[in-house]
Design an enzyme around this catalytic site. Sequence first.
Site, PDB file in Angstrom:
ATOM      1  N   GLY A  11      66.694  54.921  41.523  1.00 25.85           N
ATOM      2  CA  GLY A  11      66.822  55.460  42.882  1.00 25.85           C
ATOM      3  C   GLY A  11      68.027  56.392  42.868  1.00 25.85           C
ATOM      4  CB  ALA A  12      68.457  59.819  41.957  1.00 29.45           C
ATOM      5  N   GLY A  13      68.793  58.427  45.295  1.00 35.99           N
ATOM      6  CA  GLY A  13      69.045  58.823  46.686  1.00 35.99           C
ATOM      7  C   GLY A  13      70.495  58.589  47.064  1.00 35.99           C
ATOM      8  CB  VAL A  15      72.437  53.451  47.958  1.00 34.47           C
ATOM      9  CG1 VAL A  15      73.185  52.288  47.313  1.00 34.47           C
ATOM     10  CG2 VAL A  15      72.411  53.286  49.473  1.00 34.47           C
ATOM     11  N   GLY A  16      72.034  55.215  45.402  1.00 37.19           N
ATOM     12  CA  GLY A  16      72.001  55.287  43.937  1.00 37.19           C
ATOM     13  C   GLY A  16      72.935  56.365  43.403  1.00 37.19           C
ATOM     14  NE  ARG A  84      69.135  48.377  58.456  1.00 38.74           N
ATOM     15  CZ  ARG A  84      69.904  47.691  59.285  1.00 38.74           C
ATOM     16  NH1 ARG A  84      69.419  47.213  60.417  1.00 38.74           N
ATOM     17  NH2 ARG A  84      71.169  47.475  58.997  1.00 38.74           N
ATOM     18  NE  ARG A  90      71.087  45.281  56.008  1.00 41.13           N
ATOM     19  CZ  ARG A  90      71.940  44.930  56.965  1.00 41.13           C
ATOM     20  NH1 ARG A  90      71.635  43.978  57.820  1.00 41.13           N
ATOM     21  NH2 ARG A  90      73.106  45.532  57.059  1.00 41.13           N
ATOM     22  CB  VAL A 120      71.330  48.072  45.939  1.00 41.98           C
ATOM     23  CG1 VAL A 120      72.049  48.649  47.155  1.00 41.98           C
ATOM     24  CG2 VAL A 120      72.344  47.833  44.819  1.00 41.98           C
ATOM     25  CG  HIS A 177      72.538  42.485  53.435  1.00 45.77           C
ATOM     26  ND1 HIS A 177      73.798  42.691  53.936  1.00 45.77           N
ATOM     27  CD2 HIS A 177      72.031  43.715  53.170  1.00 45.77           C
ATOM     28  CE1 HIS A 177      74.035  43.996  53.971  1.00 45.77           C
ATOM     29  NE2 HIS A 177      72.974  44.638  53.528  1.00 45.77           N
TER      30      HIS A 177
END
Length: 311
Positions: A11-13, A15-16, A84, A90, A120, A177
């Site tokens: 995941g390169a978004g 967060v990643g 989200r 979530r 994550v 979480h």
Amino acid sequence: MSGRKKITVVGAGNVGATCAQELARRDYADVVLVDIIPNFPQGKALDMNQAGAVLGYEPVLTGANGYEETADSDVVVITAGRPRAPGMSRDDLVTTNESIVSAVTRQAVRRSPKAVVVVVSNPLDAMCHVAKSTSRFPKSRVVGMAGILDTARFSAFIARELEVSVKDVTATVLGGHGDQMVPVVSATTVGGIPLAELLSKAKIRKLVERTRFGGGEIVDLLGTSAWYAPGAAAAQMVDSICLDEKRVLPCTALLEGEYGVRGLYMGVPVKLGAGGVEEVVTLKLTADERKMFRTSAAAVREVVAVLGKKK
Ligand code: APR
């Protein structure tokens, strides 16, 4: 092959990429960034490599759409999935992200059978179950990132309220979480002084509530979920594993009787080292906190029960 540690971030978004950049700046590992969008991880990796020339690190960051490049990673961080949107909890993400996380886990662990998997993607506790059952790794090698983030939010709110350095706030947030997470006030101190001696019950309650909905507050502001603090929190876990720091950090681990919970991933303090979760640390909770922990466990169980149902 380089003698450095190898970390894959799937995941390169938002967060990643944040996590990958944090790790690259540490300069102890090579990082492979994987995403399904063609050219996207390659472009981000190239940009981050070039940032090293300015910031003084020498990373080897590789972007990929497949998993060949990820072979023999020490740690695999999974951030793939939908974030989200406003109005979503979530838990609303469960079905979409279940299929993404299971597909990603299957491919990643085939190439890195000895890795520690750090999950994550949300809903976090449920996605840990997905990664665990798909990988069939021992519970020590599948761990989730949530507690460090929730604790960071609680600590930041406390520091602001008291106008003290956040460095001197020691807080712990446990449980699932979700909105039922458990900020452990009894284990929260500022410069060694218990929080309960510094703020009124009403003020503490306000900070606890803001922490519980801390993710949603950002979703409402940004229209998508947070990434700076989540990316940094995941990187802190990777540090503790790759450098065998054995830090005691709030992470999401499979409980088998600890804290009165069995067969469920929940946020608890764990000792995190080269072997992944090397120990679940037992923190003495007050009766109220134990009750909150049970309520949180029930909420997590409800989401986990949805897994595998809707396809
Ligand atoms: N394989 C690889 N990458 C994937 C896959 C897949 N099967 N499916 C989706 N992705 C990628 C997307 O292409 C996207 O680039 O995952 C990335 C997710 O990035 P963002 O949309 O920016 O979402 P982000 O904010 O990073 O959040 C990711 O982490 O904190 C959690 O709730 C959050 O579940 C969400 C996840």
